[in-house]
Scaffold this motif. Structure first.
Motif: not given
Length: 171
Positions: A117-119, A121, A128, A130, A132, A138-140
């Motif tokens: 998990i990178s973010a 949103l 959402i 994000e 990596s 990158v997949v949301m």
């Protein structure tokens, strides 16, 4: 610098008027609670904040002690406002703070590594996540119980069930 035990409660959006007030986007369940847990910090400075009015589900007009002009409040634009996790109420089971998710490993239901998990949103309809992936993509993924049936804060891992439109092969 912000310590790992800090939780993001809001971001200063812009000055409001000429008397040093600012608009703040809040990430608290009740926007008026942004000032309920003690002084806020940006990692360098501490701010005593008083909510003047609530603008909606995620915004307030706030007064920062020591600010009395638009010029002074303009310097706060974009500041991220944190509080120590120990200042916040105890969480219920199955609750967590968003910052705890960042950096967690994401695995498929069969245990296969999917990404990190990178973010987190939010574009208005839902949170959402994000991810990596190990291939650099990158997949949301919408954050819901059906797409993330397990969130294990202790082990720092989530189980992800990607929607069919993403597909497991898109890792």
């Amino acid at each position: 610098m912000v310590r790992g035990d800090m939780v993001l409660l809001g971001v200063v959006r812009a000055p409001h008027g000429v008397m040093g007030l600012v608009k703040v986007r809040t990430f608290t369940e009740d926007p008026s609670h942004i000032s309920a847990y003690g002084p806020l910090t940006d990692g360098h400075n501490c701010f005593n904040v008083t909510v003047v009015s609530v603008l909606g589900a995620d915004s307030v007009i706030a007064k920062f002690d020591g600010l009395s002009s638009r010029t002074e409040s303009e310097k706060l634009r974009g500041k991220r406002l944190y509080v120590s996790r120990s200042s916040l109420p105890r969480l219920q089971e199955d609750e967590f703070y968003e910052n705890e998710l960042i950096g967690m490993d994401a695995k498929l239901e069969d245990g296969t590594a999917y990404g990190v998990i990178s973010a987190i949103l939010n574009f208005g309809s839902c949170d959402i996540i994000e991810l990596s992936t190990s291939t650099g993509k990158v997949v949301m993924v919408p954050f819901s119980r059906s797409t993330f049936p397990v969130v294990d804060v202790e082990r720092r891992v989530v189980i992800v069930v990607p929607p069919e439109v993403i597909g497991v092969g898109s890792r």
